[in-house]
Design a protein around this motif. Sequence first.
Motif, PDB file in Angstrom:
ATOM      1  N   HIS A  18      41.251  38.425  56.658  1.00 37.36           N
ATOM      2  CA  HIS A  18      40.278  38.316  55.376  1.00 37.36           C
ATOM      3  C   HIS A  18      40.090  39.476  54.482  1.00 37.36           C
ATOM      4  O   HIS A  18      39.825  39.732  53.397  1.00 37.36           O
ATOM      5  N   ALA A  19      40.107  40.580  55.345  1.00 41.17           N
ATOM      6  CA  ALA A  19      39.757  42.126  54.412  1.00 41.17           C
ATOM      7  C   ALA A  19      41.078  42.320  53.861  1.00 41.17           C
ATOM      8  O   ALA A  19      40.982  43.239  52.821  1.00 41.17           O
ATOM      9  N   ASN A  20      41.979  41.857  54.004  1.00 41.69           N
ATOM     10  CA  ASN A  20      43.248  42.468  53.157  1.00 41.69           C
ATOM     11  C   ASN A  20      43.130  41.637  51.841  1.00 41.69           C
ATOM     12  O   ASN A  20      43.877  42.400  50.906  1.00 41.69           O
ATOM     13  N   TYR A  21      42.323  40.837  51.662  1.00 37.19           N
ATOM     14  CA  TYR A  21      42.210  40.401  50.340  1.00 37.19           C
ATOM     15  C   TYR A  21      41.551  41.304  49.385  1.00 37.19           C
ATOM     16  O   TYR A  21      42.217  41.656  48.245  1.00 37.19           O
ATOM     17  N   LEU A  22      40.864  42.166  49.789  1.00 35.67           N
ATOM     18  CA  LEU A  22      40.188  43.353  49.210  1.00 35.67           C
ATOM     19  C   LEU A  22      41.456  44.437  48.696  1.00 35.67           C
ATOM     20  O   LEU A  22      41.551  45.107  47.701  1.00 35.67           O
ATOM     21  N   ARG A  23      42.433  44.449  49.695  1.00 36.47           N
ATOM     22  CA  ARG A  23      43.576  45.138  49.394  1.00 36.47           C
ATOM     23  C   ARG A  23      44.258  44.815  47.986  1.00 36.47           C
ATOM     24  O   ARG A  23      44.904  45.278  47.211  1.00 36.47           O
ATOM     25  N   TYR A  24      44.683  43.386  48.163  1.00 36.85           N
ATOM     26  CA  TYR A  24      45.287  42.813  47.077  1.00 36.85           C
ATOM     27  C   TYR A  24      44.341  42.915  45.904  1.00 36.85           C
ATOM     28  O   TYR A  24      44.964  42.991  44.713  1.00 36.85           O
ATOM     29  N   PHE A  25      42.864  42.957  45.642  1.00 41.03           N
ATOM     30  CA  PHE A  25      41.960  43.182  44.694  1.00 41.03           C
ATOM     31  C   PHE A  25      42.389  44.556  44.079  1.00 41.03           C
ATOM     32  O   PHE A  25      42.635  44.794  42.927  1.00 41.03           O
ATOM     33  N   GLU A  26      42.430  45.348  45.055  1.00 41.94           N
ATOM     34  CA  GLU A  26      42.672  46.786  44.683  1.00 41.94           C
ATOM     35  C   GLU A  26      43.995  47.074  43.946  1.00 41.94           C
ATOM     36  O   GLU A  26      44.332  47.722  42.842  1.00 41.94           O
ATOM     37  N   PHE A  27      45.039  46.427  44.498  1.00 38.92           N
ATOM     38  CA  PHE A  27      46.569  46.423  43.874  1.00 38.92           C
ATOM     39  C   PHE A  27      46.289  45.822  42.535  1.00 38.92           C
ATOM     40  O   PHE A  27      46.815  46.317  41.329  1.00 38.92           O
ATOM     41  N   ALA A  56      32.847  39.673  46.102  1.00 40.41           N
ATOM     42  CA  ALA A  56      32.815  38.446  46.601  1.00 40.41           C
ATOM     43  C   ALA A  56      34.408  37.764  46.543  1.00 40.41           C
ATOM     44  O   ALA A  56      35.226  38.089  45.602  1.00 40.41           O
ATOM     45  N   SER A  57      34.731  37.242  47.696  1.00 43.55           N
ATOM     46  CA  SER A  57      36.084  36.888  47.734  1.00 43.55           C
ATOM     47  C   SER A  57      36.165  35.600  48.710  1.00 43.55           C
ATOM     48  O   SER A  57      36.581  35.536  49.663  1.00 43.55           O
ATOM     49  N   PRO A  58      35.505  34.310  48.316  1.00 42.58           N
ATOM     50  CA  PRO A  58      35.711  33.413  49.172  1.00 42.58           C
ATOM     51  C   PRO A  58      37.236  32.868  49.071  1.00 42.58           C
ATOM     52  O   PRO A  58      37.785  32.855  47.873  1.00 42.58           O
ATOM     53  N   ASP A  86      37.468  40.211  37.649  1.00 38.70           N
ATOM     54  CA  ASP A  86      37.586  39.178  38.108  1.00 38.70           C
ATOM     55  C   ASP A  86      39.328  38.886  38.934  1.00 38.70           C
ATOM     56  O   ASP A  86      40.217  39.461  38.159  1.00 38.70           O
ATOM     57  N   TYR A  87      39.375  38.221  39.986  1.00 35.31           N
ATOM     58  CA  TYR A  87      40.625  38.057  40.422  1.00 35.31           C
ATOM     59  C   TYR A  87      41.008  36.286  40.914  1.00 35.31           C
ATOM     60  O   TYR A  87      39.938  35.710  41.149  1.00 35.31           O
ATOM     61  N   LEU A  88      42.094  36.143  40.766  1.00 41.88           N
ATOM     62  CA  LEU A  88      42.690  34.903  41.173  1.00 41.88           C
ATOM     63  C   LEU A  88      43.778  35.249  41.941  1.00 41.88           C
ATOM     64  O   LEU A  88      44.849  35.557  41.383  1.00 41.88           O
ATOM     65  N   ILE A  89      43.867  34.627  43.164  1.00 40.63           N
ATOM     66  CA  ILE A  89      45.093  34.757  44.136  1.00 40.63           C
ATOM     67  C   ILE A  89      45.604  33.560  44.265  1.00 40.63           C
ATOM     68  O   ILE A  89      44.978  32.652  44.706  1.00 40.63           O
ATOM     69  N   THR A  90      46.804  33.222  43.792  1.00 38.84           N
ATOM     70  CA  THR A  90      47.504  31.992  43.852  1.00 38.84           C
ATOM     71  C   THR A  90      48.899  32.115  44.834  1.00 38.84           C
ATOM     72  O   THR A  90      49.523  33.203  44.952  1.00 38.84           O
ATOM     73  N   ASP A  96      48.941  26.956  44.522  1.00 31.22           N
ATOM     74  CA  ASP A  96      47.537  26.558  44.790  1.00 31.22           C
ATOM     75  C   ASP A  96      46.692  27.754  44.818  1.00 31.22           C
ATOM     76  O   ASP A  96      47.095  28.947  45.138  1.00 31.22           O
ATOM     77  N   ILE A  97      45.437  27.550  44.338  1.00 28.12           N
ATOM     78  CA  ILE A  97      44.691  28.767  44.257  1.00 28.12           C
ATOM     79  C   ILE A  97      44.066  29.046  45.812  1.00 28.12           C
ATOM     80  O   ILE A  97      43.544  28.402  46.518  1.00 28.12           O
ATOM     81  N   VAL A  98      44.161  30.411  46.336  1.00 24.53           N
ATOM     82  CA  VAL A  98      43.967  30.712  47.682  1.00 24.53           C
ATOM     83  C   VAL A  98      42.576  31.568  47.630  1.00 24.53           C
ATOM     84  O   VAL A  98      41.865  31.239  48.611  1.00 24.53           O
ATOM     85  N   CYS A  99      42.267  32.186  46.589  1.00 26.76           N
ATOM     86  CA  CYS A  99      41.135  32.937  46.370  1.00 26.76           C
ATOM     87  C   CYS A  99      40.627  33.344  45.011  1.00 26.76           C
ATOM     88  O   CYS A  99      41.503  33.693  44.142  1.00 26.76           O
ATOM     89  N   LYS A 100      39.413  32.972  44.954  1.00 26.15           N
ATOM     90  CA  LYS A 100      38.732  33.488  43.386  1.00 26.15           C
ATOM     91  C   LYS A 100      37.841  34.369  43.993  1.00 26.15           C
ATOM     92  O   LYS A 100      36.939  34.325  44.697  1.00 26.15           O
ATOM     93  N   GLY A 101      37.671  35.891  43.186  1.00 28.24           N
ATOM     94  CA  GLY A 101      36.778  36.779  43.675  1.00 28.24           C
ATOM     95  C   GLY A 101      36.596  37.573  42.410  1.00 28.24           C
ATOM     96  O   GLY A 101      36.945  37.628  41.410  1.00 28.24           O
ATOM     97  N   PHE A 102      35.733  38.724  42.886  1.00 30.70           N
ATOM     98  CA  PHE A 102      35.297  39.841  41.943  1.00 30.70           C
ATOM     99  C   PHE A 102      34.986  41.036  42.861  1.00 30.70           C
ATOM    100  O   PHE A 102      34.626  40.827  43.724  1.00 30.70           O
ATOM    101  N   THR A 103      35.047  42.055  42.007  1.00 31.62           N
ATOM    102  CA  THR A 103      34.196  43.341  42.392  1.00 31.62           C
ATOM    103  C   THR A 103      33.639  43.956  41.177  1.00 31.62           C
ATOM    104  O   THR A 103      33.938  43.789  40.323  1.00 31.62           O
TER     105      THR A 103
END
Length: 130
Positions: A18-27, A56-58, A86-90, A96-103
């Motif tokens: 799950h912490a890798n999603y923060l890396r994806y947000f940073e990218f 937030a990265s549910p 705001d982020y949307l990872i598909t 499919d939406i995998v993650c909606k989040g924000f920083t």
Amino acid sequence: MPEPHPLRRHGPLPVVYHANYLRYFEFGRASLMRDTAYSYREIEESGYIYPIIQIASPTTPPLYYDDAFCVHTRPAELERVRLRFDYLITHEKTHDIVCKGFTRHCAVNVSGTPVEVDEKTARIWKIFPE
């Protein structure tokens, strides 16, 4: 209900930590700012730093190792000293939406003192299409 991952028939697949999603947000953030011709290097060279103050990265269905995915990033809220991405990872194949989040970030100077969001960043937020 989404189809199970095709390789899952052969046993459980390791899910992306799950912490890798923060890396994806940073990218996503770095790519967005670079694509708007104002890279983080330039921001920091002009005396501004934007540390994260809230995340937030549910996640919904997980990503599995070797899954291809897309990170969609957009400027969201803009306040005097704070801003939000705001982020949307598909999933690349299924969409499919995998993650909606924000920083949420606070503008600070090199001494760590909160300051107003710099003019160039504020302009990007104001002109970015909704």
